[in-house]
Each structure stands twice: as C-alpha cells, then as structure tokens.
Design a protein around this motif. Structure first.
Motif: not given
Ligand code: NAD
Length: 361
Positions: A173, A176-177, A180-181, A184, A209, A211-212, A214-216
């Motif tokens: 997590r 992935f967070e 996002r900043k 991605g 993953a 849950e995200y 928008d992230v590869t």
C-alpha cells in the motif's frame, strides 16, 4: 498551520546539516504562512556522552509527541569500541522500533547539472532517471529466526526469511500510494522462482494492486532488477521490495546518482508522522569544518513536508530551489569536480544560503 518537529542532530556533521534544513523550513514557514516548532533532542554518540545511553527515554517521548522527526546522522570513531547496547546505531534502530516505522522511502535521481558525477555509460546518463525505492524495514531475514546448529556437513548457521500477509500488504500500500504521487508505475521485486516467501509476496502485492486500478504493477526478479538498475534506470518509477533486497538495491541506486550528499530518505509507519534523514552517515572526517553538503538533509525536510504534512507545493518549492542552485553551478566540495579552476566550492552555510535565495512561492 502549526507543526511540531523534533530534531535529532546526532553526531559528526549532523548538527551542521540539520541547522541548514531548519533555516530552509523557517523560510518556507515565512513564505507560506506556517509555523514550525522545533524541539532538539539527543540521540547517538552525543546522548551516550551526556546520559550514558544512545536513546534516552526523553528523546523517544519527544519523537512520539511530535508531528514529525528530522534526523542528521549518528556515530563516529569515538564510540566504535563501546559495547553493542551503547553504540550510537542502537539509538537509530531503537527510535525506528519505538515509532513503528516499517516503510523506507529512498528517492534516487540524476540531477541534469551533475551528470558528470554519474558512473554509468553516456547514453544511459543522457536519458536520466528519477526513481523511488520503497523498502520494507522491520521484517524478513534481518528479523527472522537465526542460529547455529549441527548440520549434515558439520556445524552450520541459518537465517530465516519470513513475511506475513499483513507485512506485505502494508508495504505494498505504501508503494501504491507513493506511485499515485508520482508517475503511477510500480515494479515489485522478489525471487519468486525460488523462494516461497517471494511467492506470497507476489500474490499479495497483486491482490493489493486491485485496490489501485490507476497504478500499473510489474514483477521483476531481484537478479534482473540489479542489472536493469545499471542498464536502464529510467525504466523505474516506484520499486517495492523486501528488507534485504531493498538494502542492497537502494545502495546500488544511490551510487548511480553520483553523490551521497544529495540523497534524502523517509521512514514511515502507520501514522503520517515519520523519521526523515539523509542517507549518508555522520562523516566524521569532515565534521566541524562547515564543508558538508546540506542538500540531502534539506531534501529530507522537503520529503517531510510532502509525506508528513501533505504540503506538496512547499516541498516542490524546496526541490525547485535545490535544482536551481545546482543548475546555477553552486557546488559543495563533494560535487565540485566540474568547478572551473580557481573557483572554490561553497561551504555548508554557503550552499544553504544559495537554496534560501532561490526559494520563492
Ligand atoms: P559516511 O556516509 O558518514 O561518509 C562516507 C564518505 O562520504 C566520507 O568521505 C564523508 O566525508 C562523505 N560524506 C558523507 N556525507 C557527506 C555530506 N553530506 N557532504 C559531503 N561529504 C559527505 O559513511 P561512513 O564514513 O561509513 O560512516 C561514518 C559514521 O556514520 C559511522 O559511525 C557510521 O556508523 C555512521 N553512519 C550513520 C548513519 C545514520 O546515522 N543513518 C548511516 C551511515 C553511517
């Protein structure tokens, strides 16, 4: 806004570089209307000298009561012969444990102005790189069961790599967070072709993953990752890996960026409060001479603003001021190889003032 920051300057160049970062934070406070309240505490060799132990309880209490903690560095030859429990490094491990810090974030990037310091091939340097290593900090083989025993071929030693689903989920997590900043993209590094702990790592990372969206996320074996870091570092955005693989790969990443005096880090836990510090040590060989490079600590303060206080604009302003200073040719002695003959490098104070002069809203 008001923020309480506990400062742990530590030993060697620690006090010089932490006071540089404090000047930058104070200027940010003036420009953006924030108040930072600083409390300075002892940790490391200076704490051993003053109180007989590297991590006094009063320091732990002050760190737990603060909104964030900024550390210089600890250690030095003066304390190298002390028993293990009194060694300055014990203070560092102790404060990480007391604050429950299980994620280590280490950005590594190539500053265009410092390309000459990069040891990679010219065509790779030309592409540049800017990556974030996310290393698990409190689990795996460094903390697993270990011992000596009688084995098939006589005396043997063993260490155990064990990861729980919970430990993998929380570090995934964090990665992935962080992605996002940034751009991605996450690369998860393991040795799933051999290790069962890596197979659980891979399964768990992919479950998180979902849950995200928008992230590869891509998997990479650690041996390939070690090669790709020197062949094509531009390929990486966020890298997430275990404690031991991260220990090794983050040092590799720091080496290809050219200077140890430029690299910040953050150690984070379940709360947003974290511990921010340069990746280098206390540099006893140059301590007290006002020649240390303060940029890694100034950039650690920028990470604090971004991750602990969600002050992304203010963090960007510090990073832009550092970029600008380097682009303008400002150099401390450790990065002075490209200075024209007869031009002296800046002092620690001089570089701090160069950054302050370039800070603007
Ligand atoms: P070091 O990182 O302190 O120094 C390595 C070399 O890099 C030295 O030549 C030093 O002068 C130079 N250097 C480091 N930071 C610099 C900066 N900001 N500006 C200019 N030059 C810089 O590593 P070391 O010499 O192996 O260790 C010295 C002490 O630091 C030891 O006691 C070690 O245990 C401790 N240490 C502490 C931490 C920490 O507090 N997180 C991390 C690493 C080492």
């Amino acid at each position: 806004m008001e923020y309480r920051i506990t400062l742990l300057p530590g030993d060697g160049i620690g006090p010089e570089i932490v006071s540089a970062a404090v000047r930058v934070l104070e200027k940010i406070g003036e420009i953006y209307g924030h108040t930072f309240h600083f409390t300075t505490c002892l940790m490391g060799g200076c704490a051993v000298d003053a109180c007989g132990e590297p991590l006094p309880q009063s320091t732990v209490d002050a760190c737990l009561a603060a909104d964030s903690v900024l550390l210089g560095a600890v250690g030095g030859p003066k304390w190298d012969t002390l028993p293990a429990a009194q060694r300055p490094e014990k203070g560092l491990l102790g404060i990480r444990a007391a604050m429950g810090l299980y994620t280590n974030l280490r950005p590594a990037r190539l500053y265009p102005a410092l390309k000459h310091a990069c040891p990679l091939r010219a065509d790779i340097v030309e592409k540049g790189f800017d990556l974030m290593m996310v290393r698990e900090l409190t689990g795996g083989i460094y903390f697993g069961e270990r011992g000596r025993r009688e084995g098939k071929y006589g005396p043997e030693a063993y260490d155990t790599e064990a990861y729980s689903v919970m430990e993998i989920e929380r570090i995934a997590r964090a990665a992935f967070e962080a992605a996002r900043k940034r751009r991605g993209d996450v690369v998860s590094i393991d040795k799933a072709n051999v290790l069962e702990s890596s197979r659980l790592w891979r399964e768990t990372v992919h479950r998180v993953a979902a849950e995200y969206p928008d992230v590869t996320v891509t998997d990479m074996l650690v041996d390939n990752a070690a090669m790709q870091l020197v062949r094509n570092p531009a390929r990486f955005d966020v890298v997430v890996t275990s404690n031991m693989f991260g220990d090794i790969l983050s040092d590799e990443a720091s080496q290809i960026s050219g200077s140890i005096g430029l690299l910040p880090s953050a150690s984070l836990g379940a709360t947003r409060r974290g511990l921010y510090e340069p990746i280098h040590g206390s540099a006893p060989d140059i301590a007290g001479q006002n020649i240390a490079n303060p940029l890694a600590t100034i950039l650690s303060a920028a990470m604090m603003l971004r991750y602990a206080f969600d002050l992304g604009v203010e963090a960007d302003a510090i990073e832009a001021a550092v970029d600008q200073a380097l682009n303008d040719g400002c150099r401390t002695a450790d990065i002075a190889a490209d200075l024209p003959e007869g031009v002296s490098p800046l002092t620690c104070t001089g570089m701090t003032e160069a950054v302050l002069a370039r800070l603007r809203a």
